[in-house]
Design a protein around this motif. Structure first.
Motif, PDB file in Angstrom:
ATOM      1  N   VAL A 145      76.834  35.112  -5.950  1.00  0.00           N
ATOM      2  CA  VAL A 145      75.779  34.807  -4.970  1.00  0.00           C
ATOM      3  C   VAL A 145      74.845  36.007  -4.842  1.00  0.00           C
ATOM      4  CG1 VAL A 145      77.363  33.305  -3.728  1.00  0.00           C
ATOM      5  CG2 VAL A 145      77.053  35.658  -2.969  1.00  0.00           C
ATOM      6  N   ASP A 169      67.313  43.376  -4.049  1.00  0.00           N
ATOM      7  CA  ASP A 169      68.313  42.313  -4.100  1.00  0.00           C
ATOM      8  C   ASP A 169      69.002  42.259  -5.457  1.00  0.00           C
ATOM      9  OD1 ASP A 169      67.526  41.767  -1.579  1.00  0.00           O
ATOM     10  OD2 ASP A 169      66.548  39.853  -2.024  1.00  0.00           O
ATOM     11  N   ASN A 206      66.796  43.367 -11.507  1.00  0.00           N
ATOM     12  CA  ASN A 206      65.851  44.174 -10.740  1.00  0.00           C
ATOM     13  C   ASN A 206      66.121  45.648 -10.988  1.00  0.00           C
ATOM     14  OD1 ASN A 206      64.311  42.186  -9.486  1.00  0.00           O
ATOM     15  ND2 ASN A 206      65.887  41.856  -7.927  1.00  0.00           N
ATOM     16  N   LEU A 213      73.419  38.369   3.214  1.00  0.00           N
ATOM     17  CA  LEU A 213      74.620  37.592   3.543  1.00  0.00           C
ATOM     18  C   LEU A 213      75.230  37.000   2.280  1.00  0.00           C
ATOM     19  CD1 LEU A 213      76.495  36.360   5.683  1.00  0.00           C
ATOM     20  CD2 LEU A 213      74.959  34.411   5.776  1.00  0.00           C
ATOM     21  N   THR A 260      76.044  29.817   6.144  1.00  0.00           N
ATOM     22  CA  THR A 260      75.289  30.584   5.157  1.00  0.00           C
ATOM     23  C   THR A 260      73.957  31.057   5.735  1.00  0.00           C
ATOM     24  OG1 THR A 260      74.289  28.569   4.255  1.00  0.00           O
ATOM     25  CG2 THR A 260      76.338  29.300   3.279  1.00  0.00           C
ATOM     26  N   GLY A 261      73.880  31.156   7.069  1.00  0.00           N
ATOM     27  CA  GLY A 261      72.637  31.611   7.698  1.00  0.00           C
ATOM     28  C   GLY A 261      71.673  30.460   7.892  1.00  0.00           C
ATOM     29  N   TYR A 276      70.463  30.317   1.904  1.00  0.00           N
ATOM     30  CA  TYR A 276      70.085  30.684   0.538  1.00  0.00           C
ATOM     31  C   TYR A 276      71.156  30.244  -0.449  1.00  0.00           C
ATOM     32  CZ  TYR A 276      66.276  34.001   1.708  1.00  0.00           C
ATOM     33  OH  TYR A 276      65.113  34.593   2.111  1.00  0.00           O
ATOM     34  N   PRO A 277      70.758  29.555  -1.534  1.00  0.00           N
ATOM     35  CA  PRO A 277      71.680  29.417  -2.651  1.00  0.00           C
ATOM     36  C   PRO A 277      71.716  30.738  -3.427  1.00  0.00           C
ATOM     37  CG  PRO A 277      69.586  28.321  -3.126  1.00  0.00           C
ATOM     38  CD  PRO A 277      69.464  28.936  -1.766  1.00  0.00           C
ATOM     39  N   PRO A 278      72.700  30.988  -4.236  1.00  0.00           N
ATOM     40  CA  PRO A 278      73.843  30.145  -4.569  1.00  0.00           C
ATOM     41  C   PRO A 278      74.892  30.011  -3.442  1.00  0.00           C
ATOM     42  CG  PRO A 278      73.431  31.768  -6.295  1.00  0.00           C
ATOM     43  CD  PRO A 278      72.584  32.147  -5.153  1.00  0.00           C
ATOM     44  N   LEU A 279      74.865  30.888  -2.425  1.00  0.00           N
ATOM     45  CA  LEU A 279      75.915  30.834  -1.412  1.00  0.00           C
ATOM     46  C   LEU A 279      76.015  29.448  -0.786  1.00  0.00           C
ATOM     47  CD1 LEU A 279      78.056  32.513   0.050  1.00  0.00           C
ATOM     48  CD2 LEU A 279      76.340  33.053   1.781  1.00  0.00           C
ATOM     49  N   PRO A 330      67.694  30.974  -8.028  1.00  0.00           N
ATOM     50  CA  PRO A 330      67.894  31.146  -6.580  1.00  0.00           C
ATOM     51  C   PRO A 330      66.599  31.515  -5.874  1.00  0.00           C
ATOM     52  CG  PRO A 330      69.460  32.488  -7.832  1.00  0.00           C
ATOM     53  CD  PRO A 330      68.471  31.944  -8.808  1.00  0.00           C
ATOM     54  N   VAL A 331      65.686  32.187  -6.598  1.00  0.00           N
ATOM     55  CA  VAL A 331      64.450  32.637  -5.956  1.00  0.00           C
ATOM     56  C   VAL A 331      63.523  31.458  -5.667  1.00  0.00           C
ATOM     57  CG1 VAL A 331      62.442  34.125  -6.229  1.00  0.00           C
ATOM     58  CG2 VAL A 331      64.668  34.899  -7.010  1.00  0.00           C
ATOM     59  N   GLN A 334      63.988  30.254  -2.280  1.00  0.00           N
ATOM     60  CA  GLN A 334      63.405  31.126  -1.256  1.00  0.00           C
ATOM     61  C   GLN A 334      61.909  30.858  -1.100  1.00  0.00           C
ATOM     62  OE1 GLN A 334      64.574  35.241  -1.470  1.00  0.00           O
ATOM     63  NE2 GLN A 334      66.617  34.757  -2.200  1.00  0.00           N
ATOM     64  N   THR A 387      62.106  42.000  -1.080  1.00  0.00           N
ATOM     65  CA  THR A 387      63.198  42.696  -1.769  1.00  0.00           C
ATOM     66  C   THR A 387      63.763  41.905  -2.944  1.00  0.00           C
ATOM     67  OG1 THR A 387      64.870  41.781  -0.302  1.00  0.00           O
ATOM     68  CG2 THR A 387      63.921  43.889   0.338  1.00  0.00           C
ATOM     69  N   VAL A 388      63.186  40.731  -3.268  1.00  0.00           N
ATOM     70  CA  VAL A 388      63.767  39.979  -4.384  1.00  0.00           C
ATOM     71  C   VAL A 388      63.274  40.503  -5.726  1.00  0.00           C
ATOM     72  CG1 VAL A 388      63.990  37.885  -3.015  1.00  0.00           C
ATOM     73  CG2 VAL A 388      62.051  38.130  -4.547  1.00  0.00           C
ATOM     74  N   GLY A 389      62.335  41.466  -5.707  1.00  0.00           N
ATOM     75  CA  GLY A 389      61.878  42.043  -6.960  1.00  0.00           C
ATOM     76  C   GLY A 389      60.714  41.294  -7.585  1.00  0.00           C
ATOM     77  N   LEU A 390      59.815  40.756  -6.730  1.00  0.00           N
ATOM     78  CA  LEU A 390      58.580  40.168  -7.260  1.00  0.00           C
ATOM     79  C   LEU A 390      57.711  41.301  -7.794  1.00  0.00           C
ATOM     80  CD1 LEU A 390      57.674  37.751  -4.324  1.00  0.00           C
ATOM     81  CD2 LEU A 390      58.884  37.190  -6.422  1.00  0.00           C
TER      82      LEU A 390
END
Lengths: 335, 528
Positions: free
Chosen positions: A178, A192, A199, A218, B122-123, B127-130, B226-227, B230, B291-294
């Motif tokens: 995950v 992330d 990254n 999370l 999962t909040g 968010y996947p994959p969770l 996964p992104v 988001q 923070t996902v690295g775009l």
């Protein structure tokens, strides 16, 4: 009909004063009013930007809040009748223009400052003197961090890095895992760790020491236990550690086995395999290599709510051997 | 009693919305206190990792989807037809349908605590994959409840838009519409434009959960991204923030002029800034994803447009301040909540600038700094405005006042409790505390700030109890006339509570303040 205003104003002012006093006390040691003491150029760039924004924002904050307090005190009704109208002012184009232009200028200044600082935050400096940057692969798993050095050495949860030399991190998570997020506050911002995505971030620790961090996305029941840290060593000590680990990890290495047990297994099963979130593990189970490999590689879906992730699907044979060696030394004699 | 179950009267539906959302507010508030108990000290075990994640997820989802948005829908339902001089909403039965779908979604949501494997954990962002890998049925029921809710909100949004566009009374041009109605107009358009993105994202999530190996949207093992989720989620999620704050701002724009005895300063600027915020809110979503690295070019774009939103927002704040200037300020409970809104929302707006500047966001993203920021916006902002609005319109809804004494006590407890709870969370974030962790071992400042925060949360809890006491007592509260606050808008022209058909006659509207005009002409006539 209107009760007097003063007691409430006093209350509010008192609370604000108390907060300020608290703030002052805490600010003595920074106290969380800014980023924790940065120890790497990128973290410094971020902290400088933070304080620049704070200076401007604090000005706006004081302006708005003091106008608010002054207006409430100055223009409250007192002895006037409730229906006495104030001046029927509908607006002012000049003022509208002023409070549009003002914020635009402030935001422009912030954007310019941040963009000016940006190269120092995102570009790792060249380190020709020390033979280029060190590249470490960082892989976030439920619920541990695995680090792989260029020579294949593996470490769990605790990264070791040389002082004064740029370290470039390739951050990801396995396809079956995950999202996680890599964050060492004193060594820069977070990035992330996303399955299927690579990254990059970097740091250059100025001083030897231990820099704590944790997973910031999370990732499940043990998100809070995904602690990590970077132990920064003088270059010579680091080199020595890396060579020692390299020769040890060619075959079963109980030291790595111990890291694996504590970082990967013990968070759910307990340090002495006494159970916790995961079930108690008997010594016979822990020393049955085939059964152990199956579970480590594939995880386990238990009836009810717990699922064991496939924590070690990507482990090398040496990793597994190391774990076996540690477990047999630790639990074998009892069974 | 039974007549409430089959009612299609917008006022009763509005009150049903408010009551139901009020229950969810209590539920979500109890969950919040559980969070604060667990985090009060290091290494506590009141909650386990899993149950903590359930509590966090359900608290966030409940507050966003089952409290703030439906309360605003309720206030909108009650007020929009009255404020535009209409007899009801355009589609009364569709309106009832919206409410009952919301209620059904709420029941599914509340019962999902008893699902196999517990509630979703999962909040609120799931968010996947969770969220795909998360076992049990809680996540599926969570998706179902939100699906019901989105359909309910979509129908409601269409109803609001049709009503506002077609049913304004004679003379009420766009620039004579109450500012609350402007806010509901933009709220409804935003819901209409972005909720389908949420529905689509959740549908894909559900398919991938229930048919593993068949669908490959978000889990990379099967070729998904996964992104992508988001992007879809925040394309909805960021406008959702404005869906929750714009009508609250509309409430403030109604209260401040009435209790200052002045017209709203810069009516046009406030109305148009609402529209501008609505438009910009749809092109800033990836500032939740720095923070996902775009690519940093994308990050820079989303930073600049996010900052642009601060301009119309700042405009509103300064116009509100100017409304107070030289007024005759009656400091009754609604006014206190409006003043509290101004002071708290300003902090939330300013802390947003740190988050918009993406390198700074890399440091504070997903920490308690963010938690503090959005509570300053959503609790100190939206909920303060909502509670102020309830004190303001309660006499219109029920013909009786809420107690002023209890009201001011509620305000004092909530205002102090709020700041004590959430201000230290900024510091916790900067000290390195991520959000959504169920425990920590650090002592020192971590422990101190967490304890302070917990103490504050219980102060707020007492404030909510006092508010409930005020509501309970209002059954025998002081009776209100048609226009107890000397309001500006048409709802104060009819009786309190209004008759089922709202108005016998509606005066021709010649400005944005028809009632103030009416009072003036009456005064002039009696002077003759």
């Amino acid at each position: 009909m209107t009760p007097p205003v003063r007691p409430r104003l006093l209350l509010i002012i008192g609370v604000l004063a108390a907060l300020l006093a608290l703030a002052g006390a805490a600010a003595a040691g920074n106290g969380g009013f800014g980023p924790t003491s940065p120890a790497s150029p990128n973290a410094e760039g971020i902290a400088t930007s933070f304080w620049f924004v704070t200076a401007l924002v604090l000005g706006v904050f004081l302006l708005v809040e003091s106008l608010l307090v002054v207006f409430v005190v100055r223009f409250r009704r007192r002895k006037r009748p409730r229906d006495a109208d104030g001046p029927q002012i509908h607006g002012s184009n000049r003022l509208e223009l002023a409070w549009t232009a003002g914020p635009v200028l402030i935001l422009f200044a912030i954007a310019v400052f941040v963009f000016a600082k940006l190269p120092g935050i995102i570009d790792s400096p060249d380190a020709t003197a020390s033979g280029g940057p060190l590249r470490i692969e960082v892989v976030g798993h439920q619920f541990y961090w695995q680090f792989r050095y260029p020579n294949g050495v593996i470490a769990i949860d605790r990264m070791r890095a040389p002082a004064g030399r740029p370290v470039v991190l390739d951050v990801t998570a396995p396809d079956w895992d995950v999202n996680h997020s890599w964050w060492i506050p004193r060594l820069g911002g977070k990035i992330d760790a996303i399955p299927g995505r690579m990254n990059t971030t970097w740091f250059r620790a100025n001083e030897p020491g231990f820099y704590e961090g944790r997973c910031a996305e999370l990732c499940g029941a043990f998100h809070a236990k995904m602690l990590t840290g970077v132990e920064v060593l003088p270059q010579a000590d680091f080199d020595e550690w890396l060579t020692t680990a390299f020769s040890a990890q060619h075959q079963a290495d109980p030291a790595l086995g111990r890291e694996l047990w504590e970082g990967v297994c013990a968070k759910c099963h307990g340090l002495a395999a006494e159970g916790g979130y995961g079930p108690t593990l008997a010594a016979a189970t822990l020393t049955n290599r085939d059964a152990l490999e199956t579970v480590i590689r594939n995880g386990r879906a238990l009836p009810g709510r717990n699922v064991m992730p496939s924590v070690g699907r990507d482990w090398t044979a040496a990793q597994l051997q190391s774990l076996y060696a540690y477990l047999e030394a630790e639990f074998g004699s009892q069974g | 009693m039974a007549s409430w179950l089959v009612t299609v009267d917008h006022k009763r539906i509005g009150i049903l919305y408010l009551a139901t959302a009020g229950l969810f507010f209590l539920l979500a508030g109890v969950l919040a206190l559980l969070i604060r108990i667990q985090l009060a000290r290091p290494d506590q075990s009141v909650l386990t990792g899993d149950s903590y994640n359930e509590v966090v997820t359900m608290h966030g989802t409940a507050m966003v989807f089952f409290v703030v948005v439906p309360i605003l829908a309720g206030l909108g339902n009650f007020l929009v037809p009255l404020q535009i001089g209409a007899r009801d909403m355009a589609f009364p039965r569709l309106n009832a349908f919206s409410y009952w779908l919301f209620a059904a979604g709420g029941i599914v949501f509340a019962l999902s605590f008893f699902a196999q494997g517990g509630a979703a954990r999962t909040g609120w962002t799931a968010y996947p994959p969770l969220s795909v890998l998360s076992p049990g049925n809680g996540q599926d029921l969570w998706i179902l409840s939100l699906h019901l809710l989105t359909v309910s909100s979509l129908a409601g949004a269409i109803n609001f838009i049709v009503t506002i566009h077609n049913m304004r009374t004679a003379g009420m041009s766009w620039m004579r519409m109450p500012l609350f109605v402007w806010a509901i107009e933009v709220y409804a358009w935003l819901l209409l434009l972005v909720l389908p993105a949420l529905s689509a994202g959740l549908t894909l999530l559900l398919l991938e959960r229930r048919f593993p190996g068949t669908f490959h949207f978000f889990v990379p093992e099967d070729g998904g991204s996964p992104v992508l989720y988001q992007h879809v989620f925040w394309f909805f999620g960021h406008p959702e923030v404005y869906i929750m704050i714009l009508p609250a701002m509309g409430i403030i724009s109604e209260i401040l002029p009435v209790f200052s005895r002045k017209p709203a300063f810069g009516y046009k600027a406030i109305a148009l800034s609402t529209v501008a915020i609505g438009c910009f809110s749809m092109i800033v979503w990836a500032h939740h994803m720095f923070t996902v690295g775009l690519s940093n070019y994308l990050n820079a774009w989303f930073m600049v447009v996010s900052m642009v939103i601060a301009v119309p927002t700042g405009m509103k704040i300064f116009n509100w301040l100017a409304t107070l200037w030289r007024g005759n300020l009656s400091l009754d409970t609604p006014m206190w909540f409006a003043i509290g809104f101004l002071s708290i929302f300003t902090v939330g707006g300013l802390s947003g600038i740190y988050l918009a500047a993406f390198p700074i966001d890399w440091q504070v993203h997903d920490t308690y700094f963010v938690v503090a920021h959005f509570h300053y916006v959503l609790f100190g902002g939206s909920l303060f405005a909502i509670i102020g609005g309830l004190f303001y319109w309660w006499p219109k809804m029920f013909g009786r006042f809420l107690s002023e004494r209890l009201g001011k006590l509620t305000f004092a407890l909530l205002f102090v409790g709020f700041n004590v709870t959430f201000f230290p969370q900024h510091m916790l974030g900067l000290l390195g505390m991520p959000r959504r962790i169920y425990t920590y071992s650090e002592g020192g400042l971590w422990q101190a700030y967490n304890m302070v925060s917990t103490v504050g949360s219980f102060l707020m809890g007492v404030g909510v109890l006092v508010f409930m006491l005020a509501i309970a007592r209002s059954r025998t509260g002081r009776r209100a006339g048609n226009d107890p606050w000397l309001g500006d808008t048409l709802e104060w022209y009819t009786t309190s509570p209004p008759p089922p058909h709202n108005f016998d006659t509606v005066p021709y509207v010649t400005s944005a303040r028809p009632l103030s005009d009416l009072r003036r002409s009456l005064k002039e006539r009696s002077a003759l």
